[in-house]
Scaffold this active site. Sequence first.
Site, PDB file in Angstrom:
ATOM      1  N   ASN A  62       0.952  -1.360   0.401  1.00 18.82           N
ATOM      2  CA  ASN A  62      -0.398  -0.148  -0.334  1.00 18.82           C
ATOM      3  C   ASN A  62       1.098   0.834   0.180  1.00 18.82           C
ATOM      4  O   ASN A  62       1.613   1.919   1.117  1.00 18.82           O
ATOM      5  CB  ASN A  62      -1.211  -0.579   1.370  1.00 18.82           C
ATOM      6  CG  ASN A  62      -1.546   1.125   1.577  1.00 18.82           C
ATOM      7  OD1 ASN A  62      -2.098   2.115   0.620  1.00 18.82           O
ATOM      8  ND2 ASN A  62      -2.512   1.655   2.212  1.00 18.82           N
ATOM      9  N   VAL A  63       1.091   2.133  -0.929  1.00 18.26           N
ATOM     10  CA  VAL A  63       1.778   2.810  -1.202  1.00 18.26           C
ATOM     11  C   VAL A  63       2.051   4.243  -0.116  1.00 18.26           C
ATOM     12  O   VAL A  63       2.182   4.779  -0.712  1.00 18.26           O
ATOM     13  CB  VAL A  63       2.283   3.561  -3.020  1.00 18.26           C
ATOM     14  CG1 VAL A  63       2.665   2.452  -3.368  1.00 18.26           C
ATOM     15  CG2 VAL A  63       0.778   3.661  -3.379  1.00 18.26           C
ATOM     16  N   ASN A  89       4.339   3.375 -10.543  1.00 18.15           N
ATOM     17  CA  ASN A  89       2.569   2.944 -11.709  1.00 18.15           C
ATOM     18  C   ASN A  89       1.796   2.974 -10.770  1.00 18.15           C
ATOM     19  O   ASN A  89       0.977   3.370 -11.497  1.00 18.15           O
ATOM     20  CB  ASN A  89       3.268   1.880 -12.407  1.00 18.15           C
ATOM     21  CG  ASN A  89       2.283   1.853 -12.928  1.00 18.15           C
ATOM     22  OD1 ASN A  89       1.456   2.399 -14.119  1.00 18.15           O
ATOM     23  ND2 ASN A  89       1.233   0.853 -12.335  1.00 18.15           N
ATOM     24  N   SER A 153       0.558  11.562 -16.088  1.00 21.55           N
ATOM     25  CA  SER A 153      -0.790  12.238 -17.023  1.00 21.55           C
ATOM     26  C   SER A 153      -0.668  12.843 -17.712  1.00 21.55           C
ATOM     27  O   SER A 153       0.326  14.464 -17.265  1.00 21.55           O
ATOM     28  CB  SER A 153      -1.714  11.761 -16.441  1.00 21.55           C
ATOM     29  OG  SER A 153      -2.956  11.791 -17.631  1.00 21.55           O
ATOM     30  N   TYR A 165      -6.557  14.392  -9.426  1.00 24.95           N
ATOM     31  CA  TYR A 165      -5.355  13.904 -10.389  1.00 24.95           C
ATOM     32  C   TYR A 165      -4.289  13.882 -10.676  1.00 24.95           C
ATOM     33  O   TYR A 165      -4.303  14.569 -10.566  1.00 24.95           O
ATOM     34  CB  TYR A 165      -6.536  12.568 -10.911  1.00 24.95           C
ATOM     35  CG  TYR A 165      -5.492  12.006 -12.625  1.00 24.95           C
ATOM     36  CD1 TYR A 165      -4.915  10.902 -12.196  1.00 24.95           C
ATOM     37  CD2 TYR A 165      -5.615  11.459 -13.206  1.00 24.95           C
ATOM     38  CE1 TYR A 165      -4.691   9.918 -12.038  1.00 24.95           C
ATOM     39  CE2 TYR A 165      -4.890  11.336 -14.113  1.00 24.95           C
ATOM     40  CZ  TYR A 165      -4.118  10.206 -13.772  1.00 24.95           C
ATOM     41  OH  TYR A 165      -3.424   9.075 -14.302  1.00 24.95           O
ATOM     42  N   ALA A 167      -3.996  17.192  -9.838  1.00 26.60           N
ATOM     43  CA  ALA A 167      -3.101  18.191  -9.305  1.00 26.60           C
ATOM     44  C   ALA A 167      -1.577  16.695  -8.806  1.00 26.60           C
ATOM     45  O   ALA A 167      -0.787  17.469  -8.392  1.00 26.60           O
ATOM     46  CB  ALA A 167      -3.750  18.459  -7.362  1.00 26.60           C
ATOM     47  N   LYS A 169      -0.140  14.743  -9.846  1.00 26.92           N
ATOM     48  CA  LYS A 169       0.695  14.224 -11.414  1.00 26.92           C
ATOM     49  C   LYS A 169       1.477  15.521 -12.185  1.00 26.92           C
ATOM     50  O   LYS A 169       2.329  15.442 -12.670  1.00 26.92           O
ATOM     51  CB  LYS A 169      -0.508  13.511 -12.875  1.00 26.92           C
ATOM     52  CG  LYS A 169      -1.159  11.732 -13.115  1.00 26.92           C
ATOM     53  CD  LYS A 169      -0.509  11.034 -12.459  1.00 26.92           C
ATOM     54  CE  LYS A 169      -1.424   9.565 -12.194  1.00 26.92           C
ATOM     55  NZ  LYS A 169      -0.004   8.594 -12.348  1.00 26.92           N
ATOM     56  N   ILE A 198      -5.589   5.096 -22.372  1.00 28.61           N
ATOM     57  CA  ILE A 198      -4.447   4.189 -21.853  1.00 28.61           C
ATOM     58  C   ILE A 198      -5.995   2.811 -22.059  1.00 28.61           C
ATOM     59  O   ILE A 198      -6.390   3.315 -21.381  1.00 28.61           O
ATOM     60  CB  ILE A 198      -3.456   3.917 -22.085  1.00 28.61           C
ATOM     61  CG1 ILE A 198      -2.757   4.742 -21.752  1.00 28.61           C
ATOM     62  CG2 ILE A 198      -2.738   2.748 -22.457  1.00 28.61           C
ATOM     63  CD1 ILE A 198      -2.039   4.568 -23.119  1.00 28.61           C
TER      64      ILE A 198
END
Length: 255
Positions: A62-63, A89, A153, A165, A167, A169, A198
């Site tokens: 769990n990062v 990733n 991204s 998301y 902010a 990336k 993707i």
Amino acid sequence: MKLEDLKIIISGGAQGMGRHFALRLAEAGAQVAVGDVNEVGLAETVEAAKSFKGKVHARRLNVADEADVASFVSWAHGAMGGLNALVNNAGILRDGLLVKKDKETGAVKTLTKEQWDAVIGVNLTGATMLTRDVVAKMVETNQRPGVIVNISSIARHGNRGQSNYTAAKAALAANTVTWAKEFAPFGIRVGGVAPGMIETPMTQGMNQKARDALVAAIPVGRIGVPEDIWVAVKFVLECDYFDARVIDVDGGLSM
């Protein structure tokens, strides 16, 4: 760096792009440590790599948990007999407009702090802590050269409904430059790859209307596949003169 010489961690390695990267690396002869909260998916990644020249090692990760990240890095170093690379990733989506007004009822709805914290915790804080601990391990063991690949991204340029998301990336892309400058004395390069649309389990869970609109806007006329991104990741890993830059791989899509 040569792929067969890599002893590399890949976060989010249970499915999608992370699994694809792990399999391609193992196929080339690399030692790969994959982490994810999806333990069933991790087992499937290991099974898929059994016949390859390299080896995939797997453990739950769990990062967003700092202690778990530290433990994972230590385990990966031991399992692979060293550590010289990382692909950040792991990522999640919790999309929503920052402020939205219902057209029929007039009710105002806002993006929750829980939505914000979840995405920042995994996509940015998790990647940062993982990078910190991997680089610290490389420095402690006098490992050089080394390489870090951040999966950003094209949403980092701004995308409606993705304040959290975007902010995360955008910060990851900016820190690609920051970390490249900081880690240069240790012989560690940092590069980034910014995918567009993707085909992965994560994007399959998007709002269908938004997904269809994005695909229709892609100049090359199709959605991307993990192999498209792998080509760019492979370049960053192998090209020792590439540093402090982020490559957009988006089929020409401009959000």
